[in-house]
Scaffold this motif. Sequence first.
Motif, PDB file in Angstrom:
ATOM      1  N   TYR A 150     -56.275  32.192  23.675  1.00 40.35           N
ATOM      2  CA  TYR A 150     -55.623  30.954  23.225  1.00 40.35           C
ATOM      3  C   TYR A 150     -54.462  31.258  22.286  1.00 40.35           C
ATOM      4  O   TYR A 150     -53.353  30.694  22.425  1.00 40.35           O
ATOM      5  N   LEU A 151     -54.671  32.143  21.333  1.00 43.77           N
ATOM      6  CA  LEU A 151     -53.610  32.488  20.391  1.00 43.77           C
ATOM      7  C   LEU A 151     -52.407  33.109  21.085  1.00 43.77           C
ATOM      8  O   LEU A 151     -51.250  32.795  20.768  1.00 43.77           O
ATOM      9  N   GLU A 189     -51.431  30.238  24.463  1.00 48.54           N
ATOM     10  CA  GLU A 189     -51.281  28.786  24.292  1.00 48.54           C
ATOM     11  C   GLU A 189     -50.563  28.396  23.009  1.00 48.54           C
ATOM     12  O   GLU A 189     -50.073  27.264  22.910  1.00 48.54           O
ATOM     13  N   ARG A 190     -50.502  29.295  22.028  1.00 51.50           N
ATOM     14  CA  ARG A 190     -49.893  28.940  20.745  1.00 51.50           C
ATOM     15  C   ARG A 190     -48.844  29.959  20.304  1.00 51.50           C
ATOM     16  O   ARG A 190     -48.979  30.625  19.270  1.00 51.50           O
ATOM     17  N   ASP A 227     -46.208  29.359  18.951  1.00 52.77           N
ATOM     18  CA  ASP A 227     -45.622  28.881  17.704  1.00 52.77           C
ATOM     19  C   ASP A 227     -46.253  29.523  16.474  1.00 52.77           C
ATOM     20  O   ASP A 227     -45.657  29.518  15.388  1.00 52.77           O
ATOM     21  N   LEU A 228     -47.462  30.081  16.632  1.00 48.65           N
ATOM     22  CA  LEU A 228     -48.141  30.713  15.509  1.00 48.65           C
ATOM     23  C   LEU A 228     -47.650  32.133  15.255  1.00 48.65           C
ATOM     24  O   LEU A 228     -47.990  32.729  14.234  1.00 48.65           O
TER      25      LEU A 228
END
Length: 500
Positions: A26-27, A30-31, A33-34
Motif C-alpha cells: 500500500y505504501l 497506493e500512496r 504522496d507519502l
Amino acid sequence: PPGHHAETDEAMGFCLFNNVAVAASYLLNERPDLGVKKILIVDWDVHHGNGTQKMFWKDPRVLFFSVHRHEYGSFYPSGDDGDFNMVGEGPGEGFNINVPWDQGRCGDADYLAAWDHILIPVAREFNPDIILLSAGFDAAIGDPLGGCRVTPYGYSVMLKKLMEFAHGKIVMALEGGYNLDSIAKSSLACVQVLLEDKVIQGSSEAYPFESTWRVIQAVRKRLCAYWPSLADELSWKLIDQKTPNPIILISSSDSEIEDDDHGLVDQISKLSIENYQVDTASTSWRADLAKVDVWYACFGSNMWKPRFLCYIQGGQVDGMKKACVGSMDKSPPKEIVWETFPHRLFFGQESTASWGVGGVAFTNPLANLNDQTQMCLYRITLEQFNDVLCQENGLNLDSDSASFDLAALQSVENKGSILPEAVSNSWYANVVWLGKEGGIPILTMTCRPSAVEKFKSGEVPLRPPGKAYANTLIRGLVEGGRFSEEEAEAYIDNAASKPL
C-alpha cells in the motif's frame, strides 16, 4: 493477528492476511504522496516469513530480513525457503536476507550478533524510508513452541538499533507467540523503546553459539556481492568469543524442547567443550542405579530396536536428522518383550529436529480401557533409563545427580506418574508407571495431561507423522511380530486420524 506465513493465494500457519506485506504494498503502490520509496521489513518471529518473502521476491524497493529457526529445513514452515541461499530474483536479487539458525536455544547474544554483523550494516547501505517490523515473540524465553531464549532486554536492544534508521519511523506488527507472559513482557519492553520514556536496562553476558557464527559467516559470504559492507571477513578474535553449541544439536529426541525459566548463562555454565565426559562426582549415582533394572516401554520410533540402540550406543538410523550421543553404559537391553496398554496413541507437533516435518508419537498419560497402544519393552538399567530420559528431552548426560533416582522410582509407583525436575519443562517429561513385568517396574515417558489438553484445543497442533518417522514405527511393529506391514500402516493411520 499474525500474518507473515500468508501467501498470495493461501492462508497458513495461523495467518489469514499478510498484514505487513499488505502495508508495504500500500505504501509503495497506493500512496506515492507519502514519499516512501524503500522499505525495510524485519521479521524476528521464530518462524521464517515465507509469505512476506514471496510477495517481494523480485522487488528491490523492499529489503526483507528474516532471522528464524530453520534446522536445515525441518522447522516450520519447513523446506528451503528460509535458507540463506534464497536471496531474491531478477531486480530483487540480493534484497532477501535469511539468517537460519541451526537449532533452538538461541538468545540475546545470537540475535544481536546477527544484527551487528548482517542487518545493521546492510540497513545503512539500503537507507530505508520506513521500517515494518514483523514482531513475533515466539523466540522469547519461556515460549513453549519457539525454543529460543530472547529476553525482553534483547528485544529492546534490537529495536533500539533499528530506530537509528528512517528517522525512527517504525511500525510494529504482532506475529507469533504462545506464552502470554513472554509476549506481555517483550511487548512492553519494545513499546517503552518506541516511546523513548525509559532507559534500557539489562545486559547480555553470554557469547553467541559456535553455530551462530557459522551461519553469520555463511550469510555474509552469500550476500557480500550485493552489499559491500559484508565483504570483510570477521576477525578470528571476534568469532572465537563463542559458547559451545547447545545439547539439542545432538539430541535425537522426538520432542522439541520447551523453554524454562533458567538463565542462558546458567545453562551454558553447565556445559563444557568436551560435552559428555563424566567427572567423578557423577559416577557414584551411576554405580547405584546400574544395579537396578526397569522396563522402558516405547510406543514411538524406539519400538524399532536399531533406533532405540541409538540412545544406548549412539548414532542414527535412516530418516533421522541428527545423531544421538548414546548412554554412558552402552550395554544392549537384557530382554525385549511386547505388551499392549490401555492408553491412547496420537501424533502431534508441526516438526521436530530429529525427524523433520510431521507429528511424533505421544500417549495420553491417563489410562482408558477403550484405548490400546502397542509398546515394545526394553529391559535396561535405571542408569541407562536416566540417560535415555535426558536424551529424549535434550539434556546433558554429565550431571552430579540422577534425573530419576530410586526415590523417584518409588514415587512414580505410588502416584502413577511424576515430572522429574530436571526435565519438567520438556515434551517427554512425564514418567508414567505402567505396572510390572516379572517383578520389574515398567516405565514410559510422554507428555503431561495439560499438554494433552493443548493438543485437544488446537493450541498445539495434531499432525500425522512424516514418512521417515512413520516408516520407523512400521518397521518396529513388523519386526517385533505385532502386525503385518499393512496392519501396521492401518494402526498408525487410525491413531493419527482419530479425534483426540
